[in-house]
Write an enzyme that holds these catalytic residues in place. Structure first.
Site, mmCIF file in Angstrom:
data_model
loop_
_atom_site.group_PDB
_atom_site.id
_atom_site.type_symbol
_atom_site.label_atom_id
_atom_site.label_comp_id
_atom_site.label_asym_id
_atom_site.label_seq_id
_atom_site.Cartn_x
_atom_site.Cartn_y
_atom_site.Cartn_z
ATOM 1 N N ASP A 1 2.138 -12.508 48.593
ATOM 2 C CA ASP A 1 2.640 -13.644 47.832
ATOM 3 C C ASP A 1 2.553 -14.888 48.726
ATOM 4 O OD1 ASP A 1 3.903 -15.197 46.032
ATOM 5 O OD2 ASP A 1 5.917 -14.374 46.344
ATOM 6 N N TYR B 1 8.495 -24.647 51.502
ATOM 7 C CA TYR B 1 8.554 -24.103 52.857
ATOM 8 C C TYR B 1 7.998 -25.129 53.852
ATOM 9 C CZ TYR B 1 9.626 -19.367 51.197
ATOM 10 O OH TYR B 1 10.223 -18.267 50.654
ATOM 11 N N SER C 1 14.843 -23.975 44.705
ATOM 12 C CA SER C 1 14.400 -22.626 45.019
ATOM 13 C C SER C 1 12.901 -22.634 45.265
ATOM 14 C CB SER C 1 14.713 -21.692 43.852
ATOM 15 O OG SER C 1 13.871 -22.023 42.767
ATOM 16 N N LYS C 2 12.450 -21.521 45.822
ATOM 17 C CA LYS C 2 11.023 -21.338 46.064
ATOM 18 C C LYS C 2 10.252 -21.459 44.748
ATOM 19 C CE LYS C 2 8.348 -17.575 46.912
ATOM 20 N NZ LYS C 2 8.100 -16.206 47.319
ATOM 21 N N ARG C 3 10.861 -20.944 43.698
ATOM 22 C CA ARG C 3 10.195 -20.976 42.390
ATOM 23 C C ARG C 3 10.014 -22.405 41.879
ATOM 24 N NH1 ARG C 3 13.655 -17.764 39.258
ATOM 25 N NH2 ARG C 3 14.286 -16.773 41.191
#
Ligand code: GLU
Length: 512
Positions: A289, A278, A266-268
């Site tokens: 953000d 990304y 995940s992005k987290r």
């Protein structure tokens, strides 16, 4: 299952709602590799039917990412094509007739339930066995829709412009099966599938209706997409069956999940474990953000797509480094894995390091020049920078390393690691460097080998091991214990600069 011309047509269909996750780029890549191998077309379709999730700049960002990766769509909102428009919001009028056709055939229905009705349904039907009830065959006959209301009531509601959605009527007790190119036979019991909304109150289709209609109208032959869409596939299969009799349905290929250190990447995870997720830097315009991208972190596009290709696929040999052309020729659906692919940042960096070694200086040069300039270093002589790159490229893992590894070729180091040489320093070494400078001064043919010859014969004359003098010389020229061969460095920075740096260092050593 092919269009009449049998030309392979694949699509990447992102919703422009934010940054492009590396899993998204892998989906692009597999679609693209397959299409190009088969002499087919790669279509980029923007799935922007959910207007509430529209994010300014997200579409342009997708083009930028694909461009950076070296992947150019054959058709897209930007590139045009014969099957446009390629933005679903611009195709709005095309979808309604399909939704109405389903209603006419009893395969969909109007639903007039308000938000409150839906909230009530979820609480009324909640039970231990069914903690989150859905709008499905168990509840539909208790709701406000064209299955429970009379034809007259429905007509009145419609003529009064009462808001409604159109829902698919999922059949009861049916097994919905299809063949996936990766998962092979896949089947779902219809009882677990809910009556998904197909057309929303604002007249926009949902993704489920739009994806089927557009894949049909755009003559898509193969659909590679993430495994997270597998659970939606029964709805898509039913729509294909109801609307088009399954004719020309694309072959589905649901790609394995990309796993991070703790489950689905995940992005987290990126922020937590300190790696990019990304493709490129992305700042969400709604809340500022910021998420870092592989590009800005110092990855080469060649390395990025190479490492993504191997997250879920292998070439069947020991080969790990693949150019885009090699991937196109060697790609095969049979070698896509079924199980999740673990993303390993250390391995990702290894790919980058190998690609830095592999690429010619000419390719690295424009990127390094930009990095140097953005760090405030003016490059006046391109050829000088190219020589520097040749000398240091094998020492860089990320493109951003080029700055630190090369800055001393452009300016004297600000700080010298005197502490590393001080303990073994003595007057003989001071005398050595003083006479070394004296001998370099008249040297006409300044070259690494000449400098080295003088250095070694003087060391022999003074009876000092050259090994004991090389580290001090490196620290004098570079500042620290790094860099390529020290005589190469001296050669490149020039006679005056070499002598200067040695003299500054000597005075520091003798003071400290
Ligand atoms: N719009 C979907 C997405 O954002 C496309 C999924 C599909 O390829 O069917 O990923």
């Amino acid at each position: 299952m092919q269009n009449s011309t049998n030309k392979v047509r694949v699509r990447f269909a992102p919703s422009p709602t934010g940054g492009l996750h590396l899993g998204g780029v892998r989906t692009v890549l597999y679609n693209y590799l397959f299409a190009k191998q088969q002499g087919g077309d790669f279509i980029l379709r923007i799935e922007d039917t959910d207007q509430t999730r529209f994010v300014e700049g997200a579409e342009q960002y997708i083009y930028d990412c694909l461009k950076w990766c070296g992947i150019e769509p054959d058709e897209s909102p930007l590139h045009g094509g014969n099957y446009g428009p390629y933005r679903q919001s611009e195709r709005k009028e095309m979808y309604r007739k399909y939704a109405e056709q389903l209603i006419a055939n009893g395969q969909a229905y109007y639903a007039f339930d308000t938000t409150e009705d839906l909230v009530k349904m979820r609480s009324d039907f909640k039970s231990d066995e069914n903690p989150s009830p859905q709008y499905d065959s168990h509840v539909r006959m208790k709701m406000k829709n064209s299955l429970t209301l009379s034809a007259e009531e429905v007509a009145t509601l419609l003529s009064n412009a009462t808001p409604y959605v159109i829902r698919i009527k999922i059949p009861e007790n049916e097994t919905i099966s299809f063949t996936d190119l990766i998962h092979h036979e896949v089947s779902f019991e219809s009882s677990v599938v809910d009556d998904k909304v197909l057309l929303k109150a604002d007249g926009m289709p949902t993704y489920h209706l739009a994806v089927v209609v557009d894949d049909y109208l755009m003559k898509i032959t193969h659909a590679f997409r993430g495994e997270e869409w597998l659970s939606s596939s029964p709805v898509h299969i039913l729509l294909w069956k109801y609307l088009f009799g399954l004719e020309n349905m694309p072959a589905w290929a649901h790609l394995p999940l990309i796993l991070g250190p703790s489950g689905k990447l995940s992005k987290r995870d990126g922020a937590k474990f300190g790696f990019p997720v990304y493709a490129m830097n992305w700042t969400d315009p709604r809340n500022n953000d910021f998420t870092e991208g592989f590009k800005e972190q110092g990855f080469l596009p060649e390395a990025f797509i190479n490492l993504l290709a191997l997250l879920g696929w292998n070439g069947g040999t020991e080969q790990e480094l693949f150019s885009l052309d090699e991937m196109i020729s060697q790609f095969s659906i049979e070698r896509i894995h079924k199980s999740g692919a673990k993303f390993d940042y250390e391995k990702a960096k290894w790919f980058n390091q190998e690609w830095i070694k592999k690429l010619p200086v000419e390719k690295l040069f424009p990127i390094v020049k930009l990095i140097m300039e953005s760090n405030g270093s003016q490059i006046n002589d391109d050829n000088y920078l190219k020589t520097v790159i040749t000398l240091i490229k094998d020492r860089c893992t990320l493109m951003s390393d080029f700055y630190e590894q090369s800055i001393y070729f452009f300016q004297a180091p600000n700080v010298l690691d005197i502490a590393s040489i001080k303990p073994k320093w003595n007057i003989e070494k001071t005398l050595f460097f003083e006479s070394f400078s004296d001998k370099l001064l008249p040297l006409n043919n300044w070259s690494a080998i000449e400098i080295e010859n003088i250095f070694k014969s003087l060391a022999a004359e003074k009876n000092i091991k050259p090994g004991e003098l090389q580290l001090p010389m490196r620290i004098m020229l570079v500042g620290g214990k790094y860099g390529p061969a020290v005589f190469e460095i001296a050669n490149l920075i020039g006679k005056e600069e070499t002598i200067n740096r040695m003299s500054i260092a000597l005075s520091q050593i003798n003071i400290e």
